[in-house]
Design an enzyme around this catalytic site. Structure first.
Site, PDB file in Angstrom:
ATOM      1  CE1 TYR A   1       1.205  -0.210   4.195  1.00  0.00           C
ATOM      2  CE2 TYR A   1      -0.096   1.787   4.129  1.00  0.00           C
ATOM      3  CZ  TYR A   1       0.774   0.976   5.153  1.00  0.00           C
ATOM      4  OH  TYR A   1       1.460   1.443   6.277  1.00  0.00           O
TER       5      TYR A   1
ATOM      6  NE  ARG B   1       7.078   4.137   0.690  1.00  0.00           N
ATOM      7  CZ  ARG B   1       6.703   4.989   1.662  1.00  0.00           C
ATOM      8  NH1 ARG B   1       7.628   5.354   2.456  1.00  0.00           N
ATOM      9  NH2 ARG B   1       5.613   5.489   1.803  1.00  0.00           N
TER      10      ARG B   1
ATOM     11  NE  ARG C   1      -5.756 -19.705   4.523  1.00  0.00           N
ATOM     12  CZ  ARG C   1      -4.920 -20.355   5.195  1.00  0.00           C
ATOM     13  NH1 ARG C   1      -5.064 -21.750   5.111  1.00  0.00           N
ATOM     14  NH2 ARG C   1      -4.236 -19.991   6.095  1.00  0.00           N
TER      15      ARG C   1
ATOM     16  CE  LYS D   1       3.457   3.441   3.134  1.00  0.00           C
ATOM     17  NZ  LYS D   1       3.537   3.194   4.735  1.00  0.00           N
TER      18      LYS D   1
ATOM     19  CD  GLU E   1       9.705   2.018  10.795  1.00  0.00           C
ATOM     20  OE1 GLU E   1       9.651   2.952   9.951  1.00  0.00           O
ATOM     21  OE2 GLU E   1       9.928   0.756  10.310  1.00  0.00           O
TER      22      GLU E   1
ATOM     23  CG  LEU F   1       8.150   2.428   5.146  1.00  0.00           C
ATOM     24  CD1 LEU F   1       8.271   1.413   3.888  1.00  0.00           C
ATOM     25  CD2 LEU F   1       6.966   3.228   5.061  1.00  0.00           C
TER      26      LEU F   1
HETATM   27  N1  PDD Z   1       3.062   5.297   7.180  1.00  0.00           N
HETATM   28  N2  PDD Z   1       7.572   3.884   8.919  1.00  0.00           N
HETATM   29  C1  PDD Z   1       6.458   3.293   9.044  1.00  0.00           C
HETATM   30  C2  PDD Z   1       6.356   1.733   9.664  1.00  0.00           C
HETATM   31  C3  PDD Z   1       5.231   3.872   8.103  1.00  0.00           C
HETATM   32  O1  PDD Z   1       4.108   3.050   8.183  1.00  0.00           O
HETATM   33  C4  PDD Z   1       5.229   5.022   7.782  1.00  0.00           C
HETATM   34  C5  PDD Z   1       4.076   5.549   6.773  1.00  0.00           C
HETATM   35  C6  PDD Z   1       6.640   5.686   7.852  1.00  0.00           C
HETATM   36  C7  PDD Z   1       6.568   7.129   7.051  1.00  0.00           C
HETATM   37  O2  PDD Z   1       6.727   7.016   5.822  1.00  0.00           O
HETATM   38  P1  PDD Z   1       6.224   8.139   4.997  1.00  0.00           P
HETATM   39  O3  PDD Z   1       6.906   9.207   5.117  1.00  0.00           O
HETATM   40  O4  PDD Z   1       6.450   7.757   3.636  1.00  0.00           O
HETATM   41  O5  PDD Z   1       4.500   8.281   4.957  1.00  0.00           O
HETATM   42  C8  PDD Z   1       7.637   5.242   8.561  1.00  0.00           C
HETATM   43  C9  PDD Z   1       1.494   5.608   6.711  1.00  0.00           C
HETATM   44  C10 PDD Z   1       1.566   7.324   6.850  1.00  0.00           C
HETATM   45  C11 PDD Z   1       0.455   4.778   7.057  1.00  0.00           C
HETATM   46  O6  PDD Z   1       0.660   3.557   7.245  1.00  0.00           O
HETATM   47  O7  PDD Z   1      -0.681   5.448   7.319  1.00  0.00           O
END
Ligand code: PDD
Length: 288
Positions: A32, A51, A99, A145, A177, A201
C-alpha cells in the site's frame, strides 16, 4: 457518499467490495501507499509511487497499473471527495484465488484506493505528542510497505492504552521507527535519524526532511540511536506523509527537554509546510 476506486472504476463506498478469497484479506499479501493531499493537490505522490513499484517488485507482485494511471486516480479521488487537506490511500493485493500459501499460477491483482480529510497544516498534535515505547516484533523486511501489519496494530493499540499518540519501536533498546512514522532526535542543532535498511520503512517524508533540513543549513546524520538517547535529546520528532513533522514532547513518563516543541523541530516543520504550500500552489496555478 464517498467516492472510492476499485479495479479501474470509481464507485460509491458501499459498492467497493472485494472477495473473502482475496489474498490481501487471507494473508496480508499486498502492498500500500499513503500520500498527503494539500491545497486539494497530491504532495510527493510521484515519490510514493516509486516506492509502490519497489514494494510490488520485492514481493513479485505484478504491477496492475502504471504510476501515470495511479496519479490520475489519486488526484481524482481528492477532487471528487473535495479533500483540501487529507490523504489518499491505495492498496494492491495479489488477488483472489483458492487459499494456497504459495503464489497461485494465474491470478489478477486487486487494486483499490480511497481518500479522506485530515488536518495537516493545523494538526492538533503540532503542540507535542507522547510516544509509548514497545519492542519491535516485526518481520525482517520492514522496508517493504506491506499491508501485513499486525505488529504495528498491537504497538499502536498499546500506545493508545498508555495514553500516547504513537508507538516508539525498538530492538534491544535501539530505536527502529514509530508505529507508522520515522523518528528523529536533535542535539546541539544536529538532526539524527536511523539509516535506511531492511529494518525500517524508507519514509518519503524522511527523505524530504533530509533535503529540507540541509537546505536550512542543518547537519543531518543518518545513525541509529537508543531509546535512552531519545529521552536525553534536546529535541525529538517524527515524520510521515500524514503528519508531516510532529514534535515528540514525552516518551512514556519522560518529558523531552522542557516538554515544549523544540526550536529546530519547529523550524523544520515550518520549512516542510512552506515547501508543501509552494509545490501544491504551483499545481493549482498550472491547471487554472
Ligand atoms: N505510514 N514507518 C512506517 C512503519 C510507516 O508505516 C510509515 C508511513 C512511515 C513514514 O513513511 P512516509 O513518510 O513515506 O509516510 C515510516 C503511513 C502514513 C500509514 O501507514 O498510514
Amino acid at each position: 457518499m464517498r467516492s472510492c476506486w476499485l479495479n479501474g472504476s470509481f464507485v460509491p463506498e458501499d459498492q467497493a467490495q472485494v472477495s473473502i478469497f482475496d489474498r490481501g484479506l487471507l494473508f496480508g499479501d499486498g502492498v500500500y501507499e499513503v500520500a498527503a493531499v494539500f491545497n486539494g493537490r497530491l504532495l510527493d505522490a510521484d515519490r510514493h509511487l516509486v516506492r509502490l513499484e519497489r514494494s510490488q517488485r520485492e514481493l513479485s507482485l505484478p504491477a496492475p497499473y502504471t504510476s501515470t494511471v495511479w496519479l490520475d486516480v489519486m488526484q481524482e479521488l481528492a477532487t471528487r471527495n473535495e479533500i483540501r487537506e487529507g490523504l489518499v490511500y491505495l492498496q494492491v493485493t495479489r488477488g483472489v484465488a483458492e487459499r494456497d500459501f504459495a503464489f497461485p499460477a494465474s491470478i489478477k491483482p486487486t487494486a483499490f484506493a480511497w481518500a479522506r480529510p485530515k488536518r495537516l497544516s493545523d494538526d492538533p498534535n503540532a503542540s507535542g505528542l507522547t510516544v509509548h515505547v514497545v519492542p519491535d516484533i516485526r518481520w525482517g523486511r520492514c522496508d517493504i510497505k506491506s499491508t501485513a501489519m499486525l505488529a504495528q496494530v498491537l504497538a499502536k493499540q498499546a500506545a493508545r492504552e498508555a495514553g500516547a499518540g504513537e508507538a516508539l519501536m525498538h530492538e534491544n533498546g535501539v530505536v527502529t521507527e514509530g508505529g507508522s512514522s520515522n523518528v528523529w532526535i536533535v542535539n546541539q542543532g544536529e538532526l539524527q535519524t536511523r539509516p535506511v535498511s531492511e529494518d525500517i520503512l524508507a519514509g518519503i517524508t524522511r527523505d524530504v526532511v533530509v533535503e529540507v533540513a540541509r537546505e536550512l543549513g542543518l547537519v543531518v546524520r543518518e545513525r541509529a540511536f537508543t531509546v535512552e538517547q531519545a529521552m536525553a535529546a534536546d529535541e525529538c520528532f517524527l515524520t510521515s506523509a500524514t503528519s508531516f513533522v510532529l514534535p515528540i514532547t514525552r516518551i512514556d513518563q519522560h518529558v523531552v527537554s522542557n516538554g515544549q516543541p523544540g526550536p529546530v523541530t519547529q523550524r523544520v516543520r515550518a520549512a516542510y509546510l512552506a515547501r508543501a504550500e509552494r509545490l501544491t500552489a504551483a499545481l493549482v496555478g498550472a491547471s487554472a
